[in-house]
Design a protein around this motif. Structure first.
Motif, PDB file in Angstrom:
ATOM      1  N   PHE A  16       1.288  -0.915  -0.501  1.00  0.00           N
ATOM      2  CA  PHE A  16       0.125   0.032  -0.369  1.00  0.00           C
ATOM      3  C   PHE A  16       1.036   1.210  -0.011  1.00  0.00           C
ATOM      4  CE2 PHE A  16      -2.186  -3.408   2.419  1.00  0.00           C
ATOM      5  CZ  PHE A  16      -3.419  -3.360   2.019  1.00  0.00           C
ATOM      6  N   VAL A  17       0.050   1.914  -0.532  1.00  0.00           N
ATOM      7  CA  VAL A  17       1.030   3.931   0.148  1.00  0.00           C
ATOM      8  C   VAL A  17      -0.279   4.580   0.502  1.00  0.00           C
ATOM      9  CG1 VAL A  17       0.389   3.888  -2.185  1.00  0.00           C
ATOM     10  CG2 VAL A  17       2.896   5.255  -1.384  1.00  0.00           C
ATOM     11  N   VAL A  18       0.175   4.981   0.906  1.00  0.00           N
ATOM     12  CA  VAL A  18      -0.744   6.285   2.026  1.00  0.00           C
ATOM     13  C   VAL A  18      -0.262   7.310   1.390  1.00  0.00           C
ATOM     14  CG1 VAL A  18       1.548   6.714   4.582  1.00  0.00           C
ATOM     15  CG2 VAL A  18      -1.558   7.227   4.581  1.00  0.00           C
ATOM     16  N   ARG A  19      -0.879   8.224   1.240  1.00  0.00           N
ATOM     17  CA  ARG A  19      -0.712  10.478   0.420  1.00  0.00           C
ATOM     18  C   ARG A  19      -2.322  10.800   0.822  1.00  0.00           C
ATOM     19  NH1 ARG A  19      -0.227  10.844  -5.200  1.00  0.00           N
ATOM     20  NH2 ARG A  19      -1.131  12.857  -5.060  1.00  0.00           N
ATOM     21  N   VAL A  20      -1.692  11.922   0.666  1.00  0.00           N
ATOM     22  CA  VAL A  20      -3.037  12.792   0.594  1.00  0.00           C
ATOM     23  C   VAL A  20      -3.758  13.394  -0.101  1.00  0.00           C
ATOM     24  CG1 VAL A  20      -4.123  15.064   1.308  1.00  0.00           C
ATOM     25  CG2 VAL A  20      -1.809  13.968   2.659  1.00  0.00           C
ATOM     26  N   ALA A  21      -4.920  13.303  -0.691  1.00  0.00           N
ATOM     27  CA  ALA A  21      -5.880  13.799  -2.021  1.00  0.00           C
ATOM     28  C   ALA A  21      -5.174  15.244  -2.885  1.00  0.00           C
ATOM     29  CB  ALA A  21      -6.856  13.958  -1.574  1.00  0.00           C
ATOM     30  N   ALA A  22      -4.529  14.995  -3.754  1.00  0.00           N
ATOM     31  CA  ALA A  22      -4.211  16.213  -4.574  1.00  0.00           C
ATOM     32  C   ALA A  22      -4.851  16.814  -5.796  1.00  0.00           C
ATOM     33  CB  ALA A  22      -2.875  15.553  -4.927  1.00  0.00           C
ATOM     34  N   SER A  23      -5.960  16.217  -5.821  1.00  0.00           N
ATOM     35  CA  SER A  23      -7.170  16.628  -6.776  1.00  0.00           C
ATOM     36  C   SER A  23      -8.576  15.959  -5.897  1.00  0.00           C
ATOM     37  CB  SER A  23      -6.465  15.900  -7.640  1.00  0.00           C
ATOM     38  OG  SER A  23      -6.828  14.272  -7.972  1.00  0.00           O
ATOM     39  N   VAL A  67      -5.198   5.716   1.349  1.00  0.00           N
ATOM     40  CA  VAL A  67      -4.350   4.368   1.085  1.00  0.00           C
ATOM     41  C   VAL A  67      -5.124   3.575   0.204  1.00  0.00           C
ATOM     42  CG1 VAL A  67      -4.024   2.095   1.876  1.00  0.00           C
ATOM     43  CG2 VAL A  67      -4.119   4.928   3.550  1.00  0.00           C
ATOM     44  N   ARG A  68      -3.802   3.974  -0.686  1.00  0.00           N
ATOM     45  CA  ARG A  68      -4.493   2.916  -2.123  1.00  0.00           C
ATOM     46  C   ARG A  68      -3.681   1.459  -1.958  1.00  0.00           C
ATOM     47  NH1 ARG A  68      -6.028   5.949  -6.671  1.00  0.00           N
ATOM     48  NH2 ARG A  68      -5.354   7.791  -5.477  1.00  0.00           N
ATOM     49  N   GLU A  69      -4.321   0.808  -2.746  1.00  0.00           N
ATOM     50  CA  GLU A  69      -3.359  -0.606  -3.070  1.00  0.00           C
ATOM     51  C   GLU A  69      -2.216  -0.353  -3.947  1.00  0.00           C
ATOM     52  OE1 GLU A  69      -4.932  -5.052  -2.759  1.00  0.00           O
ATOM     53  OE2 GLU A  69      -5.458  -3.940  -4.261  1.00  0.00           O
ATOM     54  N   SER A 134      -0.070   5.967  10.179  1.00  0.00           N
ATOM     55  CA  SER A 134       1.845   6.727   9.788  1.00  0.00           C
ATOM     56  C   SER A 134       0.912   7.649   9.270  1.00  0.00           C
ATOM     57  CB  SER A 134       1.787   5.199   8.848  1.00  0.00           C
ATOM     58  OG  SER A 134       3.137   6.018   8.417  1.00  0.00           O
ATOM     59  N   GLY A 135       0.333   7.907   7.831  1.00  0.00           N
ATOM     60  CA  GLY A 135      -0.158   9.281   7.538  1.00  0.00           C
ATOM     61  C   GLY A 135      -0.428  10.512   8.216  1.00  0.00           C
ATOM     62  N   LEU A 136      -2.162   9.737   8.922  1.00  0.00           N
ATOM     63  CA  LEU A 136      -2.794  10.851  10.331  1.00  0.00           C
ATOM     64  C   LEU A 136      -1.188  11.406  10.905  1.00  0.00           C
ATOM     65  CD1 LEU A 136      -5.518   8.958  11.727  1.00  0.00           C
ATOM     66  CD2 LEU A 136      -5.528  11.536   9.665  1.00  0.00           C
TER      67      LEU A 136
END
Length: 251
Positions: A16-23, A67-69, A134-136
């Motif tokens: 998985f990858v965790v990130r803040v929505a950018a769009s 969180v995206r697979e 983790s992202g939080l």
């Protein structure tokens, strides 16, 4: 990042990858997952103006964590974060629709709110929740907050028995200081339920709060639209669990 078992952490980061929505498209991916969990799976009643999306008036001012697979690109978990700077545009936090935050009034400018959390049903046994925390941790650190506030929801399909049992179980060992407690506007009538001293099964997201050092900050409130009893959770970053401190406050 939030500290978890090293093997699980490696496995999760590989998958998985965790990130803040950018769009706006990524925000809508989060809202679509929320709709599938809250509405299609759990039967919540949400605004009907956005077919297949769970949208409310706070969304535009929130940071949306995804969180995206990696293999499929599917968004399998989401949380949103709202700072006081954004919340005051709406007259307060989302949490204030359910609770009186009067005890936290002196700290209002130093609060961040997390909420609208959900995980795809096929991924609830993996590392998605650890990735969300983790992202939080990164976002809360950037915000320079003192307190993290959120609502942890428990289904009312059993009439509220599990929520009452969970509250009594958690309040014994994980209760916030009296001056920081929040008062529910529509309280769950706890006196109607027979509860035991035995531990009860807790939703994974509540376990995440407790592992990080959060406290139950008051009695649960009934959310009739979502069919849940919501426990107010409060994380004081000055008293965050030692093993997580370096992720939240650089300790």
């Amino acid at each position: 990042m939030l500290q978890v078992d090293s093997t699980r952490k490696q496995d999760s980061e590989a998958k998985f990858v965790v990130r803040v929505a950018a769009s706006q498209q990524e925000v809508e991916e989060a809202q679509r997952l929320r709709w599938s969990v809250f509405v299609a799976e759990q039967g919540a009643r949400v605004a009907p103006s956005h077919s297949g999306l769970d949208v409310d008036r706070f969304d535009a001012d929130c940071q949306h964590l995804l969180v995206r697979e990696r293999a499929t690109g599917l968004v399998v978990g989401t949380y949103r974060l709202l700072s006081w700077e954004q919340a005051r545009r709406h007259g307060g936090f989302y949490t204030e629709q359910e609770f009186d935050l009067g005890g936290l009034a002196p700290w209002r400018a130093h609060i961040v709110e997390i909420g609208r959390s959900c995980v795809h049903p096929d991924y609830r046994r993996g590392g998605v929740i650890a990735m969300l925390w983790s992202g939080l941790a990164d976002l809360v650190t950037e915000a320079g907050a003192r307190f993290v506030v959120g609502c942890a929801s428990i289904s009312m399909r059993d009439g509220g028995q599990l929520a009452a049992q969970a509250y009594h179980h958690l309040a014994r060992a994980h209760s916030a200081a009296p001056e920081l407690r929040l008062r529910p506007h529509n309280p769950l009538p706890l006196q109607q339920f027979a509860v035991s001293a035995s531990p009860c099964p807790l939703p994974p997201l509540i376990k995440g709060y407790i592992r990080a050092g959060a406290r139950v900050a008051g009695e649960p409130a009934i959310d009739p639209d979502f069919g849940t009893a919501d426990l107010p959770m409060l994380l004081d970053l000055k008293h965050v669990a030692t093993r997580y401190a370096r992720h939240f406050i650089g300790g």
